[in-house]
Design an enzyme around this catalytic site. Structure first.
Site, PDB file in Angstrom:
ATOM      1  N   CYS A   2       0.866  -1.175   0.000  1.00 43.55           N
ATOM      2  CA  CYS A   2       0.000   0.000   0.000  1.00 43.55           C
ATOM      3  C   CYS A   2       0.902   1.224   0.000  1.00 43.55           C
ATOM      4  CB  CYS A   2      -0.917   0.097   1.204  1.00 43.55           C
ATOM      5  SG  CYS A   2      -2.149  -1.201   1.268  1.00 43.55           S
ATOM      6  N   LYS A 579       5.077  -4.647  -4.999  1.00 41.85           N
ATOM      7  CA  LYS A 579       6.536  -4.715  -4.952  1.00 41.85           C
ATOM      8  C   LYS A 579       7.119  -5.027  -3.573  1.00 41.85           C
ATOM      9  CE  LYS A 579      10.545  -2.884  -7.057  1.00 41.85           C
ATOM     10  NZ  LYS A 579      10.822  -4.183  -7.718  1.00 41.85           N
TER      11      LYS A 579
HETATM   12  C1  F6R Z   1      10.594 -10.839  -7.733  1.00 41.30           C
HETATM   13  C2  F6R Z   1      10.618  -9.926  -6.621  1.00 41.30           C
HETATM   14  C3  F6R Z   1      10.381 -10.469  -5.249  1.00 41.30           C
HETATM   15  C4  F6R Z   1      11.285  -9.747  -4.231  1.00 41.30           C
HETATM   16  C5  F6R Z   1      10.959 -10.187  -2.801  1.00 41.30           C
HETATM   17  C6  F6R Z   1      11.903  -9.555  -1.794  1.00 41.30           C
HETATM   18  O1  F6R Z   1      10.901 -10.183  -8.933  1.00 41.30           O
HETATM   19  O2  F6R Z   1      10.806  -8.756  -6.802  1.00 41.30           O
HETATM   20  O3  F6R Z   1      10.576 -11.837  -5.196  1.00 41.30           O
HETATM   21  O4  F6R Z   1      12.608 -10.028  -4.531  1.00 41.30           O
HETATM   22  O5  F6R Z   1       9.652  -9.855  -2.488  1.00 41.30           O
HETATM   23  O6  F6R Z   1      11.889  -8.172  -1.883  1.00 41.30           O
HETATM   24  P1  F6R Z   1      13.051  -7.266  -1.328  1.00 41.30           P
HETATM   25  O7  F6R Z   1      14.239  -7.489  -2.162  1.00 41.30           O
HETATM   26  O8  F6R Z   1      12.511  -5.872  -1.441  1.00 41.30           O
HETATM   27  O9  F6R Z   1      13.275  -7.684   0.096  1.00 41.30           O
END
Ligand code: F6R
Length: 584
Positions: A2, A579
């Site tokens: 969010c 994300k």
């Molecule tokens: C896949 C992707 C997710 C992130 C995961 C961890 O393309 O982006 O698998 O890698 O949610 O996110 P971070 O790196 O932000 O801890």
């Protein structure tokens, strides 16, 4: 997940916030909503769907106000409906709240607020009613918010707007919140890019911070620790870096940016890596912790450390508690996270207590960046597409540098970085781009596909498969080619496809595995430096010494992107995903 952005100041908030919330859409795009403080009271507009569509539908850009709160949602509690879209309001429509996080005890609080009228299935709605309840008994807005903060459990950041009150109040607990200090007023938001056009002066809020924001000033009080001081940071982020540039999608822009980012790395200050390497050298065991794509970086780093004689273990955040009994104070943690706010990792921080933590993180001011004793900033810049590309590559390159510095191989590392950058110019030549197009065309209709590789290439196979699943909605399974004969081979028919990564180091061994696959009439898309008889389609990669992994990584990213486009999917906003995954 969010995204939240709010503004209180002298200028019209609406254009600022419409523009700002678009830069937070990566955080969730199930629904969008806003609460606007007008002379006629608080007006709430919200609906499911993408921001621009809702803005258009409700003519939000025709509104005008000096104070407003905006929200873009990734559904956790309550399905994707208009009623469950934020902001949430109290019974009288005088208090409006936008929220990022999860209120673990919301059911208990809701039953306590028995006489209040609830209209959604969300946990967030209790915030509006709790504030209303306290204000009914005579509390000011800020003391009602302070009370509410004390009652909720879990990770929750929120902003409250109250009719007829010049102030709005924001609270940070877990989920990120940052203040933007513009000349015309104050922004509070989930992320800096949302207001960077107006100011680069920011304060990263700490957990427990409550901010009262009026037209001309802001005041921060920490509700947990009165002694916390707040520093104004100047952020170095160019507005031009926020757009798609010449590209159709953020994902393509981010893939194409990698060449320049990797080149820049050669002139980047690597003193943090040097310091971190000294810690790694002294460690008994190095635990490399990450989730999703970042866990693949952890695997890559651990493998390289082990190959250089270090005791290194990759762990997913949720598994870390199982290591608790074997941890020693001499162990060092390396945390890899693009966002710095992934709940699986944050939740495992208590296990790391008392041990040194090295963060390999892309978002400055994030919770995990803040918790790290040594921070290696990945330097990928804002990553807006949901699927991580440039942050994966940059983190993997940084972890390689770290492992090699710790192994006393700094000179070789820098030499190979330069070699990789030189060879990179030959990677995305027209014939290779055409080969990727052909491969995407061939695999787009499949329901399932394998990704194969051995050793380091197997880790890249895992990453390639994840990208394809995520944005092309094809079931993709990565298997270490060495283990294929132990079962999966039974699945191979003349309709089976596999993408295989064949670097020069694994070539000799993997070719036998591929023969077994071909003998069952399976089809192979080969990513290698030279073509082979067993490949039905061939995508040429380049070498780059110890950084060779960068080459197939970029090709696999493009294969996923092109397949997604051929299926007419928007790769920037894949279904059901957001994300930053801030839920467990
Ligand atoms: C896949 C992707 C997710 C992130 C995961 C961890 O393309 O982006 O698998 O890698 O949610 O996110 P971070 O790196 O932000 O801890």
């Amino acid at each position: 997940m969010c995204g939240i952005i709010a503004y209180n100041g002298q200028k019209d908030a609406i254009p600022y916030l419409i523009d700002g919330i678009r830069n937070l859409e990566y955080r969730g795009y199930d629904s969008f909503g806003c609460a606007v403080d007008t002379d006629d009271g608080i007006i709430v507009k919200k609906d499911i769907g993408r921001i621009d569509d809702v803005v258009e539908k409700y003519k939000i850009n025709a509104m005008s106000a000096k104070r407003a709160i905006f929200h873009t949602r990734w559904a956790t509690h309550g399905s994707v409906t208009k009623d469950n879209a934020h902001p949430m309001v109290d019974c009288a429509g005088k208090v409006a709240v936008v929220h990022n996080g999860i209120i673990e005890n919301w059911e208990e609080l809701k039953s306590e607020l028995g006489t209040h009228k609830f209209v959604s299935d969300t946990d967030t709605e209790v915030l509006a009613h709790l504030v209303e309840e306290r204000m009914k008994t005579g509390d000011s807005l800020d003391s009602a918010v302070r009370y509410t903060f004390g009652r909720i459990k879990g990770s929750s950041s929120f902003v409250v707007l109250n009719k007829g009150n010049d102030e709005m109040v924001a609270v940070k607990k877990g989920s990120p919140l940052v203040l933007g200090l513009a000349k015309s007023g104050t922004f509070v938001s989930s992320d800096v890019p949302s207001f960077i056009k107006h100011t680069n002066k920011v304060i990263y809020l700490n957990d427990g911070d409550m901010v009262r924001i009026s037209k001309n000033k802001y005041e921060i009080t920490n509700l947990i620790d009165k002694n916390i001081r707040h520093k104004i940071n100047t952020v170095n982020l160019a507005v031009k870096d926020l757009g798609k540039g010449e590209h159709e999608h953020f994902m393509l822009k981010e893939i194409m940016e990698q060449q320049e980012l990797l080149k820049n790395l050669e002139s980047t200050d690597l003193s943090a890596t040097q310091k971190a390497a000294a810690l790694i050298k002294k460690a008994r065991t190095v635990y490399l912790v990450g989730a999703g794509t970042s866990f693949h970086v952890a695997r890559l780093g651990a493998r390289l450390m082990r190959d250089n004689g270090m005791n290194a273990v990759p762990v997913q955040g949720q598994d870390l508690p199982s290591y608790k009994k074997i941890l020693s104070k001499k162990d060092v943690f390396v945390i890899i996270s693009q966002s710095g706010e992934t709940a699986d990792i944050i939740n495992s921080l208590s296990v790391m207590n008392g041990n040194k933590k090295i963060g390999i993180i892309n978002v400055e001011g994030s919770k995990l960046a803040y918790e790290s004793d040594i921070l290696i900033n990945v330097g990928a810049g804002p990553e807006r597409a949901v699927a991580s590309t440039k942050a994966f590559t940059l983190s993997a390159v940084h972890i390689t540098l770290l492992a090699l510095f710790a192994a006393g191989k700094k000179k070789e590392a820098l030499r190979d970085l330069n070699l990789m950058n030189i060879n990179m110019y030959n990677l995305l030549v027209p014939s290779v781009m055409e080969a990727i197009d052909r491969a995407a065309q061939r695999i787009k209709g499949l329901e399932s596909i394998f990704f194969l590789g051995r050793d380091y290439d197997y880790i890249l196979a895992l990453e390639g498969a994840l990208k394809l699943k995520e944005i092309a909605y094809i079931h993709a399974e990565a298997i270490d080619a060495a283990t294929f004969k132990h079962g999966p081979l039974a699945l191979v028919t003349n309709k089976t496809y596999a993408v295989v990564i064949v670097s020069e180091d694994t070539k000799k061994d993997i070719m036998n595995n591929l023969q077994e696959f071909k003998a069952r009439k399976g089809k192979l898309v080969g990513i290698a430096e030279s073509n082979a008889e067993s490949f039905d389609l061939f995508i040429r990669m380049q070498s780059g010494g110890v950084f060779t992994f960068v080459m197939p990584t970029i090709l696999l990213q493009l294969l996923a992107y092109k397949t997604s486009r051929q299926k007419n999917i928007d790769p920037d906003y894949p279904r059901s995903l957001a994300k930053s995954v801030t839920v467990l």
